[in-house]
Write a protein that holds these residues in place. Structure first.
Motif, PDB file in Angstrom:
ATOM      1  N   GLN A   5     -49.200 148.892  27.014  1.00 48.08           N
ATOM      2  CA  GLN A   5     -48.719 149.685  25.877  1.00 48.08           C
ATOM      3  C   GLN A   5     -47.720 148.859  25.070  1.00 48.08           C
ATOM      4  OE1 GLN A   5     -47.857 153.980  26.305  1.00 48.08           O
ATOM      5  NE2 GLN A   5     -45.786 153.463  25.633  1.00 48.08           N
ATOM      6  N   VAL A   6     -47.887 148.871  23.750  1.00 47.84           N
ATOM      7  CA  VAL A   6     -47.032 148.057  22.878  1.00 47.84           C
ATOM      8  C   VAL A   6     -46.483 148.935  21.755  1.00 47.84           C
ATOM      9  CG1 VAL A   6     -48.277 145.924  23.363  1.00 47.84           C
ATOM     10  CG2 VAL A   6     -48.982 147.355  21.429  1.00 47.84           C
ATOM     11  N   SER A   7     -45.511 148.386  21.029  1.00 44.92           N
ATOM     12  CA  SER A   7     -44.932 149.085  19.881  1.00 44.92           C
ATOM     13  C   SER A   7     -45.770 148.819  18.632  1.00 44.92           C
ATOM     14  CB  SER A   7     -43.496 148.611  19.643  1.00 44.92           C
ATOM     15  OG  SER A   7     -43.484 147.255  19.239  1.00 44.92           O
ATOM     16  N   LEU A   8     -45.540 149.598  17.595  1.00 43.43           N
ATOM     17  CA  LEU A   8     -46.273 149.403  16.342  1.00 43.43           C
ATOM     18  C   LEU A   8     -45.940 148.058  15.710  1.00 43.43           C
ATOM     19  CD1 LEU A   8     -46.078 152.962  14.718  1.00 43.43           C
ATOM     20  CD2 LEU A   8     -47.966 151.916  15.971  1.00 43.43           C
ATOM     21  N   ALA A   9     -44.710 147.620  15.876  1.00 42.82           N
ATOM     22  CA  ALA A   9     -44.331 146.313  15.326  1.00 42.82           C
ATOM     23  C   ALA A   9     -45.158 145.202  15.974  1.00 42.82           C
ATOM     24  CB  ALA A   9     -42.839 146.066  15.531  1.00 42.82           C
ATOM     25  N   GLU A  10     -45.388 145.314  17.289  1.00 47.22           N
ATOM     26  CA  GLU A  10     -46.202 144.304  17.969  1.00 47.22           C
ATOM     27  C   GLU A  10     -47.656 144.378  17.525  1.00 47.22           C
ATOM     28  OE1 GLU A  10     -45.067 143.474  22.307  1.00 47.22           O
ATOM     29  OE2 GLU A  10     -44.317 145.513  21.970  1.00 47.22           O
ATOM     30  N   VAL A  11     -48.152 145.585  17.283  1.00 43.51           N
ATOM     31  CA  VAL A  11     -49.531 145.741  16.812  1.00 43.51           C
ATOM     32  C   VAL A  11     -49.722 144.970  15.509  1.00 43.51           C
ATOM     33  CG1 VAL A  11     -51.210 147.382  15.886  1.00 43.51           C
ATOM     34  CG2 VAL A  11     -49.907 147.951  17.940  1.00 43.51           C
ATOM     35  N   LYS A  12     -48.787 145.158  14.587  1.00 41.58           N
ATOM     36  CA  LYS A  12     -48.920 144.495  13.277  1.00 41.58           C
ATOM     37  C   LYS A  12     -48.728 142.991  13.381  1.00 41.58           C
ATOM     38  CE  LYS A  12     -46.073 147.337  11.043  1.00 41.58           C
ATOM     39  NZ  LYS A  12     -45.368 148.000   9.914  1.00 41.58           N
ATOM     40  N   SER A  13     -47.913 142.567  14.326  1.00 41.10           N
ATOM     41  CA  SER A  13     -47.675 141.123  14.455  1.00 41.10           C
ATOM     42  C   SER A  13     -48.851 140.398  15.101  1.00 41.10           C
ATOM     43  CB  SER A  13     -46.393 140.871  15.253  1.00 41.10           C
ATOM     44  OG  SER A  13     -46.552 141.315  16.594  1.00 41.10           O
ATOM     45  N   ARG A  14     -49.582 141.075  15.980  1.00 38.09           N
ATOM     46  CA  ARG A  14     -50.696 140.413  16.676  1.00 38.09           C
ATOM     47  C   ARG A  14     -51.951 140.353  15.813  1.00 38.09           C
ATOM     48  NH1 ARG A  14     -50.514 142.740  22.895  1.00 38.09           N
ATOM     49  NH2 ARG A  14     -48.287 142.352  23.303  1.00 38.09           N
ATOM     50  N   GLY A  15     -52.237 141.419  15.087  1.00 35.79           N
ATOM     51  CA  GLY A  15     -53.387 141.397  14.195  1.00 35.79           C
ATOM     52  C   GLY A  15     -54.716 141.601  14.893  1.00 35.79           C
ATOM     53  N   PRO A  16     -55.802 141.749  14.099  1.00 35.17           N
ATOM     54  CA  PRO A  16     -57.147 141.999  14.643  1.00 35.17           C
ATOM     55  C   PRO A  16     -57.835 140.694  15.032  1.00 35.17           C
ATOM     56  CG  PRO A  16     -57.171 142.074  12.246  1.00 35.17           C
ATOM     57  CD  PRO A  16     -55.753 141.801  12.632  1.00 35.17           C
ATOM     58  N   PRO A  17     -58.985 140.822  15.777  1.00 34.75           N
ATOM     59  CA  PRO A  17     -59.533 142.069  16.340  1.00 34.75           C
ATOM     60  C   PRO A  17     -58.996 142.282  17.746  1.00 34.75           C
ATOM     61  CG  PRO A  17     -61.127 140.303  16.545  1.00 34.75           C
ATOM     62  CD  PRO A  17     -59.921 139.691  15.897  1.00 34.75           C
ATOM     63  N   GLN A  18     -58.466 143.465  17.997  1.00 38.40           N
ATOM     64  CA  GLN A  18     -57.927 143.759  19.324  1.00 38.40           C
ATOM     65  C   GLN A  18     -57.932 145.267  19.530  1.00 38.40           C
ATOM     66  OE1 GLN A  18     -54.517 141.691  21.143  1.00 38.40           O
ATOM     67  NE2 GLN A  18     -54.250 140.654  19.180  1.00 38.40           N
ATOM     68  N   MET A  19     -57.796 145.669  20.800  1.00 44.52           N
ATOM     69  CA  MET A  19     -57.573 147.062  21.160  1.00 44.52           C
ATOM     70  C   MET A  19     -56.138 147.192  21.648  1.00 44.52           C
ATOM     71  SD  MET A  19     -60.489 148.441  20.465  1.00 44.52           S
ATOM     72  CE  MET A  19     -60.258 150.063  21.191  1.00 44.52           C
ATOM     73  N   PHE A  20     -55.470 148.268  21.268  1.00 46.13           N
ATOM     74  CA  PHE A  20     -54.078 148.463  21.650  1.00 46.13           C
ATOM     75  C   PHE A  20     -53.900 149.872  22.227  1.00 46.13           C
ATOM     76  CE2 PHE A  20     -53.947 145.482  18.059  1.00 46.13           C
ATOM     77  CZ  PHE A  20     -53.190 144.446  18.591  1.00 46.13           C
ATOM     78  N   HIS A  21     -52.949 149.974  23.126  1.00 45.08           N
ATOM     79  CA  HIS A  21     -52.459 151.277  23.576  1.00 45.08           C
ATOM     80  C   HIS A  21     -51.054 151.435  23.007  1.00 45.08           C
ATOM     81  CE1 HIS A  21     -55.279 151.840  27.300  1.00 45.08           C
ATOM     82  NE2 HIS A  21     -55.908 151.842  26.147  1.00 45.08           N
ATOM     83  N   ILE A  22     -50.847 152.548  22.327  1.00 39.23           N
ATOM     84  CA  ILE A  22     -49.537 152.777  21.700  1.00 39.23           C
ATOM     85  C   ILE A  22     -49.081 154.191  22.004  1.00 39.23           C
ATOM     86  CG2 ILE A  22     -50.034 151.183  19.801  1.00 39.23           C
ATOM     87  CD1 ILE A  22     -50.394 153.712  18.028  1.00 39.23           C
ATOM     88  N   GLN A  23     -47.802 154.446  21.746  1.00 41.01           N
ATOM     89  CA  GLN A  23     -47.246 155.788  21.792  1.00 41.01           C
ATOM     90  C   GLN A  23     -46.450 155.974  20.509  1.00 41.01           C
ATOM     91  OE1 GLN A  23     -44.348 157.016  24.926  1.00 41.01           O
ATOM     92  NE2 GLN A  23     -46.021 158.366  25.562  1.00 41.01           N
ATOM     93  N   ALA A  24     -46.833 156.975  19.734  1.00 36.04           N
ATOM     94  CA  ALA A  24     -46.241 157.134  18.410  1.00 36.04           C
ATOM     95  C   ALA A  24     -46.222 158.608  18.027  1.00 36.04           C
ATOM     96  CB  ALA A  24     -47.033 156.331  17.377  1.00 36.04           C
ATOM     97  N   GLN A  25     -45.478 158.884  16.965  1.00 36.76           N
ATOM     98  CA  GLN A  25     -45.436 160.217  16.371  1.00 36.76           C
ATOM     99  C   GLN A  25     -46.181 160.202  15.046  1.00 36.76           C
ATOM    100  OE1 GLN A  25     -41.045 160.277  16.567  1.00 36.76           O
ATOM    101  NE2 GLN A  25     -41.264 162.348  17.390  1.00 36.76           N
ATOM    102  N   LEU A  26     -46.600 161.386  14.613  1.00 35.76           N
ATOM    103  CA  LEU A  26     -47.283 161.507  13.333  1.00 35.76           C
ATOM    104  C   LEU A  26     -46.253 161.772  12.251  1.00 35.76           C
ATOM    105  CD1 LEU A  26     -49.869 161.633  11.702  1.00 35.76           C
ATOM    106  CD2 LEU A  26     -50.090 164.050  12.322  1.00 35.76           C
ATOM    107  N   LYS A  27     -46.131 160.838  11.323  1.00 37.64           N
ATOM    108  CA  LYS A  27     -45.163 160.974  10.235  1.00 37.64           C
ATOM    109  C   LYS A  27     -45.749 161.773   9.078  1.00 37.64           C
ATOM    110  CE  LYS A  27     -42.098 158.237   7.268  1.00 37.64           C
ATOM    111  NZ  LYS A  27     -41.686 156.851   6.893  1.00 37.64           N
ATOM    112  N   SER A  28     -47.005 161.510   8.725  1.00 35.12           N
ATOM    113  CA  SER A  28     -47.680 162.238   7.653  1.00 35.12           C
ATOM    114  C   SER A  28     -49.181 162.019   7.798  1.00 35.12           C
ATOM    115  CB  SER A  28     -47.204 161.767   6.274  1.00 35.12           C
ATOM    116  OG  SER A  28     -47.551 160.405   6.067  1.00 35.12           O
ATOM    117  N   TYR A  29     -49.947 162.772   7.051  1.00 31.44           N
ATOM    118  CA  TYR A  29     -51.395 162.582   7.088  1.00 31.44           C
ATOM    119  C   TYR A  29     -52.001 162.954   5.744  1.00 31.44           C
ATOM    120  CZ  TYR A  29     -51.564 167.678   7.834  1.00 31.44           C
ATOM    121  OH  TYR A  29     -51.421 169.029   7.709  1.00 31.44           O
TER     122      TYR A  29
END
Length: 804
Positions: A505-529
């Motif tokens: 499990q990683v943070s959103l900052a790490e997701v954006k820093s690593r880039g595609p193509p990859q699969m990630f497990h994250i834990q987050a809240q919904l800010k808007s939709y």
């Protein structure tokens, strides 16, 4: 719009028809047509440029003698009422600035009378005179004071009364600090290396002191006096850029220093390289152009290379050490007076101090704002005691404001508090924060504007909380990383990953820093939709050409049916036909309509005629009514007498309450008597195959903005949206109950009007992939392999849209 200089004696060039009116008799209702006002110039303000050919100047004249007819009526009038402000506009202001000096006699005509907004302050006439346009004239009798003889002045001759329209905007000259000489008024640009917040002097004004430097490496002190606090330079940190206009140089203790002079103005800018060049000033008008931008950028770059700008101007609470002095950027939660020389400020910056913090008791009825965070999170709230001269400033702050506190002292071992000692427990060893009296070392505090670049990171962190939702100790780690686990009560909603990935499990900052193509497990809240109107999330997807289109609304579909009714020709496909004449509605309608039902003879022979009915000439409403009683209704037209399905922008098939669409690009329409050979069960797929229609599949497409303590990220919910909501998109298109389940899920993940902390944390599987648009490749994210729990889940058969 001339200024005329009278040389031959008073009155020789003034038109005889003009009538003089006494200044004390002026009022906003005065008829000023053909009237003049005369007086001596006792004050001449600076020429202010408002843009090209747009100037403003303020001057004051005093009436020295009254017209004989008015002397008796004015004998009881106070001397102040004989002095009046005159406001000049445009080229007239520029001509006046060049032609008139203090002490000259002035006669004006063509003016209007208005209320003076400064009458209470300057104690002059309650009105002012305003001159602008071609009707305004001014006659000047130069003063004969000998001291002015040595001062060259430009005079406009009687023959040269026209002012050039293309007057140039005033161009300021800036002097390097190393070139300053004592006793002159100058303009300078510089970098602030030290500053003190304004403090009240023994008089009526405020004083602030600065130390500045520029590329010449000369360091100069500057003292600023202003009547109003808001007129002082808006300096937030060392390294800010400052522009000073009309400051006077003086020699003090053998060194050059700067002091405000008449007409002084100041503008400041953020000193960080790359930040927007936004002027900070309380002035209603000031000149600022491209050249100024270049000067500011050059000073920023130079200061950064000289290490004049601190890398970290402020210290967060999480890094504070006992016995240190530091600057703190924070948000004010609450405030309360402690005594006449001390005020309590409750503040936080979203980080946890590693040391136990002093708790200050005050009476609840004296506290303004939110009293504190929860007891479990007490170390997030810092109690700052503000003393002496800073109390007056602190008591003007409003809870919710963003503050910067300069030279704050972290005092360890506090055991006594400034009030109500008997009501408090001993807190020896706890860390207290004191803003001592005085201004040494720049000590002070101020409010930062909402748009200040200095508080962007702070606002991002604090936006994950609100005053009402900091009540759970398990939430307090959200500003750095999401919690490892988050308990879910039976009536709460949560998500769970259904994949078999063994990724960390990683943070959103790490997701954006690593880039595609990859699969990630994250834990987050919904800010808007998006979309907020969930029916707009329904899409139609073609597996063959991979296109996605919106589901048309009933108005659009109804229009297509109305257009198809214009085709009144017969069908010659060999189908069994039933033509039903319809009554005209209203009776005046012309021509009358017919409804045609067509059935396959082949199906009739098998006793299955009612399983597939073709309908021509019906409205959308009529088609829906018939579809409620029959299995499959296909709306058709008959161009050139040949039966064919309607325009595929409309549904090609109605099955009960459900509608099915075809792809215009991939369909190859066909309708023949050999329809449906070998078909045992007629459903949407077999009907589509028989008609040569490429069936479009319903899907749910949403864009979710996710957030954790490290940042935010936009992700699509598409491929696994149906399993996420436990609703098939096909059902959602026809069934209000299914639509309500989708809405219920979103309302529980992102309750309307809720704060961030009231929203649940979601365990998500995230797919990162690359999309190319207009030759540009960008990273995209999609939520997959994730279901919701705690909702009214329903199992349903459905296909899954392919990942686009």
């Amino acid at each position: 719009m001339p200024v005329l200089v009278v040389k031959d004696g008073p009155g020789t060039q003034v038109p005889a028809q003009l009538q003089r009116i006494s200044i004390p008799l002026l009022s906003p209702t005065s008829d000023c047509t053909g009237k003049t006002v005369k007086g001596r110039v006792v004050h001449k303000g600076p020429l202010v440029s408002m843009g090209e050919d747009n100037y403003v100047l303020k001057t004051v004249i005093q009436e020295l003698s009254l017209p004989p007819s008015e002397e008796d009526s004015q004998q009881n009038m106070s001397p102040e009422h004989s002095s009046i402000n005159i406001i000049l506009f445009g080229a007239l202001a520029k001509d006046y600035s060049e032609s008139v000096s203090q002490g000259d006699m002035l006669l004006v005509t063509g003016f209007t009378v208005g209320n003076s907004p400064t009458a209470q302050k300057d104690k002059l006439h309650a009105c002012n005179l305003q001159l602008a346009g071609d009707d305004a004239w001014m006659y000047v009798w130069p003063s004969t004071v000998s001291s002015r003889a040595s001062v060259p002045r430009k005079r406009t001759s009687p023959a040269s009364t026209e002012v050039t329209k293309a007057a140039k905007v005033v161009k300021y000259t800036y002097v390097p600090l190393s070139d300053l000489k004592p006793g002159v008024v100058v303009n300078v640009y510089a970098v602030v290396t030290f500053f003190k917040q304004p403090f009240r002097t023994k008089g009526t004004d405020y004083c602030s002191t600065l130390k500045i430097t520029d590329q010449s490496n000369k360091k100069v002190g500057c003292t600023i006096f202003c009547d109003k606090l808001e007129e002082h330079p808006k300096i937030f940190k060392m390294g800010d850029i400052i522009r000073l206009h009309r400051v006077k140089t003086q020699l003090f203790n053998g060194a050059i220093s700067l002091l405000t002079s008449h007409g002084f103005s100041v503008v400041t800018f953020d000193g960080m390289v790359g930040s927007p060049v936004v002027p900070r000033t309380s002035s209603g008008s000031f000149k600022f152009g491209e050249e100024d931008c270049q000067v500011v950028e050059a000073l920023r770059t130079w200061a950064a290379n000289q290490s004049l700008v601190p890398a970290e101007p402020c210290v967060p609470l999480s890094a504070v050490q006992p016995k240190t002095y530091f600057d703190l950027t924070c948000q004010l939660l609450a405030k309360a007076p402690v005594d006449s020389s001390c005020t309590l400020l409750k503040v936080w910056d979203g980080s946890k101090c590693p040391h136990p913090l002093l708790d200050v008791f005050v009476e609840p009825n004296t506290l303004e704002g939110s009293p504190t965070l929860s007891k479990d999170m007490a170390n997030l709230t810092a109690n700052v005691l503000v003393y002496d001269n800073h109390v007056e400033v602190a008591r003007q702050f409003k809870p919710g404001s963003y503050l910067r506190i300069y030279n704050l002292h972290a005092v360890p071992g506090a055991s006594r508090l400034p009030s109500n000692d008997s009501g408090q427990s001993d807190q020896t060893g706890h860390l207290g924060f004191h803003l001592h009296g005085g201004t040494s070392y720049g000590r002070g505090l101020r409010v930062l504007p909402e748009d200040s670049p200095d508080i962007l990171d702070l606002k991002r962190i604090l936006e994950t909380f609100s005053e009402s939702d900091i009540n759970d100790s398990s939430m307090f780690e959200v500003w750095s990383t999401p919690p490892e686990s988050f308990g879910t009560a039976p009536d709460e909603i949560a998500t769970e990953r259904t994949c078999d990935h063994t990724v960390e499990q990683v943070s959103l900052a790490e997701v954006k820093s690593r880039g595609p193509p990859q699969m990630f497990h994250i834990q987050a809240q919904l800010k808007s939709y998006q979309p907020q109107r969930l029916y707009q999330s329904l899409k139609l997807f073609c597996h063959k050409c991979k296109t996605i289109r919106d589901v048309p609304d009933d108005v659009t579909v109804g229009g297509l049916f109305s257009e198809a009714q214009k085709d009144v020709g017969p069908c010659n496909n060999g189908y069994w036909t039933l033509v039903l004449p319809l009554p005209r509605e209203p009776p005046s309608e012309s021509p009358s309509r017919t409804l045609t039902l067509l059935m396959s003879s082949q199906l009739m022979g098998k006793g299955k005629a009612k399983e597939l009915i073709f309908l021509k000439g019906a409205t959308l409403e009529e088609t829906c009514r018939i579809a409620s009683a029959y299995s499959n209704i296909v709306p058709v037209t008959s161009p050139q007498g040949t039966m064919t399905p309607m325009d595929l922008s409309a549904p090609f098939l109605f099955r009960g309450t459900k509608r099915y669409y075809g792809c215009k690009q991939c369909s190859q329409l066909k309708v023949g008597e050999s329809l449906g050979e070998g078909v045992e069960v007629w459903d949407e797929k077999s009907v589509a195959d028989a008609l040569g229609v490429q069936l479009l599949q319903y899907g749910l497409l949403m864009k979710l903005e996710l957030q954790d303590g490290t940042g935010s990220l936009e992700a699509l919910l598409w491929r696994d949206a149906e399993s996420f909501f436990h609703v098939s998109a096909e059902d959602a298109a026809a069934d209000q109950e299914a639509q309500d389940r989708v809405q219920e899920t979103m309302d529980r993940l992102c309750p309307p009007g809720s704060s961030t902390a009231e929203r649940p944390w979601m365990d998500l599987c995230l797919s990162a992939y690359t999309v190319e648009e207009n030759g540009q490749r960008r990273a995209c994210y999609q939520i997959c392999h994730t279901d919701t729990r705690g909702t009214n889940t329903h199992t349903h058969p459905h296909a899954t849209p392919s990942d686009t």
